[in-house]
Design an enzyme around this catalytic site. Sequence first.
Site, PDB file in Angstrom:
ATOM      1  N   GLU A  86      -9.778  -2.032   4.885  1.00 52.57           N
ATOM      2  CA  GLU A  86     -10.474  -1.747   6.132  1.00 52.57           C
ATOM      3  C   GLU A  86     -11.775  -2.543   6.239  1.00 52.57           C
ATOM      4  OE1 GLU A  86      -9.007  -0.167   8.386  1.00 52.57           O
ATOM      5  OE2 GLU A  86      -8.560   1.931   7.949  1.00 52.57           O
ATOM      6  N   ASP A 109       0.804  -1.226   0.000  1.00 55.38           N
ATOM      7  CA  ASP A 109       0.000   0.000   0.000  1.00 55.38           C
ATOM      8  C   ASP A 109       0.835   1.274   0.000  1.00 55.38           C
ATOM      9  OD1 ASP A 109       0.933  -0.461   2.589  1.00 55.38           O
ATOM     10  OD2 ASP A 109      -1.026  -0.982   3.388  1.00 55.38           O
ATOM     11  N   ASN A 159      -7.981  -3.406  13.883  1.00 58.05           N
ATOM     12  CA  ASN A 159      -9.350  -3.729  13.452  1.00 58.05           C
ATOM     13  C   ASN A 159      -9.360  -4.841  12.404  1.00 58.05           C
ATOM     14  OD1 ASN A 159      -8.278  -2.425  11.277  1.00 58.05           O
ATOM     15  ND2 ASN A 159      -9.752  -0.740  11.225  1.00 58.05           N
ATOM     16  N   HIS A 199      -7.446  -4.914   9.669  1.00 56.90           N
ATOM     17  CA  HIS A 199      -7.118  -4.567   8.281  1.00 56.90           C
ATOM     18  C   HIS A 199      -5.804  -5.239   7.882  1.00 56.90           C
ATOM     19  CE1 HIS A 199      -5.039  -0.706   9.809  1.00 56.90           C
ATOM     20  NE2 HIS A 199      -4.106  -1.314   9.131  1.00 56.90           N
TER      21      HIS A 199
END
Length: 252
Positions: free
Chosen positions: A143, A67, A136, A138
């Site tokens: 996400e 990313d 979370n 990801h």
Amino acid sequence: MRIICEPDYESMSRAAANIISAQIILKPDCVLGLATGGTPLGIYRQLIEWYKKGDLDFSECSAVNLDEYCGLAADDAQSYAYFMRENLFEHINIAPEKTFIPNGMNPDTENECSRYDGIIERLGGVDLQLLGIGHNGHIGFNEPGSSLPGGTNCVTLTKRTIEANRRFFSRVEDVPQKAYTMGLKGIMGAKRILLAASGESKAEILYRTFDGLIETDVPSSMLQLHGDVIVVADEAALSVIRKKAPGLLSRG
Ligand code: GLP
């Protein structure tokens, strides 16, 4: 899925670096999928050390990163392109033209996403994908949400992710709100996945990833569907799994 439990961050890093080294030795022209964040730093330090000792040769390897933040140029000190050069590429003999990362400065989202997917495809997919994990769930920057894009996509980062990553920026307002990320198809398409995790703050999400429902609210839970996942984590990161799902630890 196999979990390798190490006592601390240093030995977790060494164990993960060992797996990456084995990949390079067995297939010198392999495609490595690489990650950013705090977790891989120790792994990269170890790989650099072994390269400097003459034990590793990256000359035939390619690397595709997961990313990049939107709006940050490759020479911006907060960009992932800069991070990769600083923490790995400049210290090893990988050819710069064989390292790939989304172009955060391309405003044409569709064009950038298909360009990056094209690169992954031309390379023949990833041999070994190194992953960290967000609190979370990801992976890359995919996400939680009601659906998960397959290909490279441009995501709006959640508040929680922005908070978690603000430690790399001087002010929270400086953390970009959007990022390009390899999608689940690219990640799950890797022949082998190496997930590295350290510290108690990752313990609950590791448990939910591997012992919970497979749901888009926990993107990392998709990893349950991959046939070759190795988790290398320290005791602290595995504390909830050890308590609630100890059976996962003894799987071969
Ligand atoms: C960022 C990266 C992820 C990384 C995550 C966890 O959001 N995009 O690829 O896994 O941070 O980072 P850390 O290892 O610092 O906890």
